[in-house]
Design a protein around this motif. Structure first.
Motif, PDB file in Angstrom:
ATOM      1  N   ARG A  91     -14.178   3.499  -4.201  1.00  0.00           N
ATOM      2  CA  ARG A  91     -15.160   4.226  -3.117  1.00  0.00           C
ATOM      3  C   ARG A  91     -13.935   5.379  -2.910  1.00  0.00           C
ATOM      4  N   PRO A  92     -14.006   6.296  -3.379  1.00  0.00           N
ATOM      5  CA  PRO A  92     -13.207   7.428  -3.081  1.00  0.00           C
ATOM      6  C   PRO A  92     -13.148   8.094  -2.186  1.00  0.00           C
ATOM      7  N   ALA A  93     -14.096   8.096  -1.499  1.00  0.00           N
ATOM      8  CA  ALA A  93     -14.283   8.809   0.149  1.00  0.00           C
ATOM      9  C   ALA A  93     -13.803   7.848   1.235  1.00  0.00           C
ATOM     10  N   GLU A  94     -13.287   6.753   0.666  1.00  0.00           N
ATOM     11  CA  GLU A  94     -12.533   5.926   1.596  1.00  0.00           C
ATOM     12  C   GLU A  94     -10.983   5.740   1.572  1.00  0.00           C
ATOM     13  N   GLY A  95     -10.416   5.901   2.686  1.00  0.00           N
ATOM     14  CA  GLY A  95      -8.870   5.888   2.556  1.00  0.00           C
ATOM     15  C   GLY A  95      -8.504   4.436   2.559  1.00  0.00           C
ATOM     16  N   ILE A  96      -7.363   4.195   1.658  1.00  0.00           N
ATOM     17  CA  ILE A  96      -6.877   2.777   1.621  1.00  0.00           C
ATOM     18  C   ILE A  96      -5.396   2.742   2.167  1.00  0.00           C
ATOM     19  N   VAL A  97      -5.176   1.856   3.112  1.00  0.00           N
ATOM     20  CA  VAL A  97      -3.833   1.512   3.718  1.00  0.00           C
ATOM     21  C   VAL A  97      -3.456   0.403   3.362  1.00  0.00           C
ATOM     22  N   SER A  98      -2.023   0.461   2.771  1.00  0.00           N
ATOM     23  CA  SER A  98      -1.661  -1.072   2.232  1.00  0.00           C
ATOM     24  C   SER A  98      -2.013  -2.337   3.208  1.00  0.00           C
ATOM     25  N   VAL A  99      -2.117  -3.402   2.694  1.00  0.00           N
ATOM     26  CA  VAL A  99      -2.645  -4.482   3.505  1.00  0.00           C
ATOM     27  C   VAL A  99      -1.622  -4.715   4.457  1.00  0.00           C
ATOM     28  N   GLU A 119     -10.081  -6.005  -2.393  1.00  0.00           N
ATOM     29  CA  GLU A 119      -9.029  -4.956  -2.332  1.00  0.00           C
ATOM     30  C   GLU A 119      -9.202  -4.024  -3.398  1.00  0.00           C
ATOM     31  N   LEU A 120      -9.281  -4.399  -4.517  1.00  0.00           N
ATOM     32  CA  LEU A 120      -9.429  -3.557  -5.755  1.00  0.00           C
ATOM     33  C   LEU A 120     -10.656  -2.697  -5.712  1.00  0.00           C
ATOM     34  N   SER A 121     -11.810  -3.280  -5.230  1.00  0.00           N
ATOM     35  CA  SER A 121     -13.031  -2.599  -5.079  1.00  0.00           C
ATOM     36  C   SER A 121     -12.847  -1.508  -4.091  1.00  0.00           C
ATOM     37  N   ARG A 122     -11.976  -1.260  -3.293  1.00  0.00           N
ATOM     38  CA  ARG A 122     -11.684  -0.030  -2.459  1.00  0.00           C
ATOM     39  C   ARG A 122     -11.632   1.157  -3.459  1.00  0.00           C
ATOM     40  N   LEU A 123     -11.044   0.856  -4.495  1.00  0.00           N
ATOM     41  CA  LEU A 123     -10.509   2.029  -5.443  1.00  0.00           C
ATOM     42  C   LEU A 123     -11.803   2.757  -5.867  1.00  0.00           C
ATOM     43  N   CYS A 153       0.795   1.177  -1.699  1.00  0.00           N
ATOM     44  CA  CYS A 153       0.181   0.819  -2.748  1.00  0.00           C
ATOM     45  C   CYS A 153       0.290  -0.679  -3.097  1.00  0.00           C
ATOM     46  N   ASP A 154      -0.775  -1.416  -3.247  1.00  0.00           N
ATOM     47  CA  ASP A 154      -0.746  -2.784  -3.552  1.00  0.00           C
ATOM     48  C   ASP A 154      -1.168  -3.184  -5.000  1.00  0.00           C
ATOM     49  N   ASP A 155      -1.235  -2.308  -5.853  1.00  0.00           N
ATOM     50  CA  ASP A 155      -1.756  -2.514  -7.121  1.00  0.00           C
ATOM     51  C   ASP A 155      -1.071  -3.528  -7.923  1.00  0.00           C
ATOM     52  N   CYS A 156       0.320  -3.605  -7.962  1.00  0.00           N
ATOM     53  CA  CYS A 156       1.122  -4.603  -8.666  1.00  0.00           C
ATOM     54  C   CYS A 156       1.030  -5.985  -8.112  1.00  0.00           C
ATOM     55  N   GLN A 157       0.589  -6.067  -6.870  1.00  0.00           N
ATOM     56  CA  GLN A 157       0.488  -7.196  -6.082  1.00  0.00           C
ATOM     57  C   GLN A 157      -0.990  -7.675  -6.262  1.00  0.00           C
ATOM     58  N   LEU A 158      -2.084  -6.979  -6.142  1.00  0.00           N
ATOM     59  CA  LEU A 158      -3.405  -7.305  -6.324  1.00  0.00           C
ATOM     60  C   LEU A 158      -3.666  -7.874  -7.790  1.00  0.00           C
ATOM     61  N   ILE A 159      -3.027  -7.414  -8.768  1.00  0.00           N
ATOM     62  CA  ILE A 159      -3.087  -7.856 -10.101  1.00  0.00           C
ATOM     63  C   ILE A 159      -2.414  -9.040 -10.346  1.00  0.00           C
ATOM     64  N   CYS A 160      -1.415  -9.571  -9.608  1.00  0.00           N
ATOM     65  CA  CYS A 160      -0.537 -10.664  -9.866  1.00  0.00           C
ATOM     66  C   CYS A 160      -1.387 -11.841  -9.761  1.00  0.00           C
ATOM     67  N   PRO A 161      -1.391 -12.778 -10.915  1.00  0.00           N
ATOM     68  CA  PRO A 161      -2.145 -13.910 -10.780  1.00  0.00           C
ATOM     69  C   PRO A 161      -1.586 -15.016  -9.582  1.00  0.00           C
ATOM     70  N   TRP A 162      -0.458 -14.871  -9.424  1.00  0.00           N
ATOM     71  CA  TRP A 162       0.136 -15.757  -8.375  1.00  0.00           C
ATOM     72  C   TRP A 162      -0.313 -15.517  -7.085  1.00  0.00           C
ATOM     73  N   ASN A 163      -0.947 -14.298  -6.810  1.00  0.00           N
ATOM     74  CA  ASN A 163      -1.305 -13.799  -5.608  1.00  0.00           C
ATOM     75  C   ASN A 163      -2.874 -14.445  -5.239  1.00  0.00           C
ATOM     76  N   LYS A 164      -3.222 -15.334  -5.959  1.00  0.00           N
ATOM     77  CA  LYS A 164      -4.620 -16.155  -5.763  1.00  0.00           C
ATOM     78  C   LYS A 164      -4.266 -17.124  -4.597  1.00  0.00           C
ATOM     79  N   PHE A 165      -2.995 -17.554  -4.612  1.00  0.00           N
ATOM     80  CA  PHE A 165      -2.277 -18.373  -3.684  1.00  0.00           C
ATOM     81  C   PHE A 165      -1.743 -17.729  -2.267  1.00  0.00           C
ATOM     82  N   ALA A 166      -1.952 -16.508  -2.155  1.00  0.00           N
ATOM     83  CA  ALA A 166      -1.497 -15.831  -1.028  1.00  0.00           C
ATOM     84  C   ALA A 166      -2.164 -16.434   0.265  1.00  0.00           C
ATOM     85  N   GLN A 167      -1.295 -16.717   1.315  1.00  0.00           N
ATOM     86  CA  GLN A 167      -1.675 -17.307   2.510  1.00  0.00           C
ATOM     87  C   GLN A 167      -1.939 -16.169   3.558  1.00  0.00           C
TER      88      GLN A 167
END
Length: 368
Positions: A106-114, A100-104, A257-271
């Motif tokens: 690719r500036p010609a691609e639109g990002i919709v929150s997950v 998800e972070l890699s989408r940032l 925007c998902d940035d604060c969640q994407l960077i959170c270490p606890w979200n490696k456990f997201a289901q």
């Protein structure tokens, strides 16, 4: 099957949790209705104007922190959470966050929150919470209740934290050790007394990754969010022009925007979600800005039918994409000519709001 009167209350809560799992909920808890300790913080947050144009946040006063005033007769709150990561998300630890972070990049691609790539969560959770209410009523008899999913003056994260669903992270969202923060919350206010679940302790420690990563510095202190600076607020809740000071840092985020969640270490456990409702819709993920900007209002309504995106309307959709296209031009993307041509087609139109953002976008280039 035993009736409620034949069960003890703890047994009945266990049965409710079983029913909830059968309906697709990941976890269920019970909270009391005394949220008085949260009133001071809520009042201060509103007084500072951090809610921006979300007037509904203040419209009901402190009813948000007083369940028994919002729904007279309420004595307990059943809280439920439902994981929403799409099944297509990579399953390796941290893989989905990196993707998800890699989408940032690719500036010609639109990002919709997950969370918004599938079916409208309001509809999914509300229907299943109502079914859970019906199962409870079948055991207890007439049940005074009301179902909520981010749709009324309810302190959802506070109730969820008090009922053992997790703890409040420094970004103000709820965090769970087994599931991170990628889940929806819902509640059932009921008029029968059930034993509250035990809360859990915080596990953020000294980490401030969510604070540091925020593009607009909307998390002004741990557990304190100025929504007026938040990209989710700016692209979804705010109906007017996006402030100039935030346009560049919005990048290619066109809905949330998902940035604060994407960077959170606890979200490696997201289901991943057990339901197909939150599978990604074709056309919303990895789509080029030029393609999305070309949607007519009829296209927008068709492609967003049953989606949470629809509520912002076509005008705000175009406003957001125009900003992202300006940022893509500024980044020096390969198809700058195509972006400019698409913007120029909407330079004159019925919407002054869109027109102003298009004009701004056309002024962007790699040198300014």
């Amino acid at each position: 099957m035993p009736t409620f009167n034949q069960w003890n209350s703890h047994q009945f809560v266990s049965q409710i949790q079983t029913w909830a799992r059968e309906l697709g909920f990941s976890q269920t808890g019970i909270a009391g209705v005394d949220l008085s300790l949260a009133e001071t913080g809520l009042s201060a947050w509103l007084a500072e104007g951090f809610h921006g144009d979300m007037h509904y946040m203040a419209a009901h006063g402190l009813k948000r922190a007083r369940p028994a005033e919002l729904v007279p007769g309420t004595v307990s709150v059943i809280t439920a959470r439902m994981d929403y990561l799409p099944a297509s998300i990579p399953s390796g630890p941290g893989e989905w966050q990196a993707m998800e972070l890699s989408r940032l990049e690719r500036p010609a691609e639109g990002i919709v929150s997950v969370y918004a790539r599938g079916r409208d969560y309001h509809k999914v959770l509300r229907a299943r919470l109502q079914k859970l209410s019906e199962r409870i009523a079948a055991q207890v008899g007439p049940l005074g209740h009301r179902v909520f999913t981010d749709s009324a003056p309810v302190l959802e994260a506070e109730l969820a934290a008090r009922s053992g669903q997790g703890w409040r992270g420094k970004h103000t969202l709820l965090l769970n050790r087994e599931a991170g923060s990628m889940f929806f919350l819902g509640e059932i206010y009921i008029d029968i007394a059930l034993p509250p679940s035990l809360p859990v302790t915080s596990h953020c420690g000294s980490c401030r990754a969510c604070i540091d990563v925020c593009p607009t510095q909307a998390i002004i202190a741990p557990h304190k969010l100025d929504a007026r600076r938040c990209i989710s607020y700016l692209t979804i809740e705010s109906a007017g022009p996006i402030p100039l000071e935030f346009r560049h840092v919005i990048g290619n985020r066109i809905y949330g925007c998902d940035d604060c969640q994407l960077i959170c270490p606890w979200n490696k456990f997201a289901q991943r979600s057990a339901l197909p409702d939150f599978d990604e819709r074709k056309g919303l993920t990895g789509q080029q800005l030029v393609t999305l900007f070309a949607w007519s209002e009829a296209d927008f309504l068709r492609f967003t039918e049953g989606s949470p995106i629809r509520r912002i309307g076509h005008e705000r959709w175009l406003r957001n994409i125009a900003v992202a296209m300006g940022n893509a031009l500024r980044a020096g993307v390969a198809d700058a000519a195509g972006l400019r041509a698409a913007l120029q087609e909407r330079a004159v139109g019925p919407s002054a709001l869109v027109g102003e953002h298009v004009a701004w976008a056309l002024q962007q280039n790699p040198d300014n």
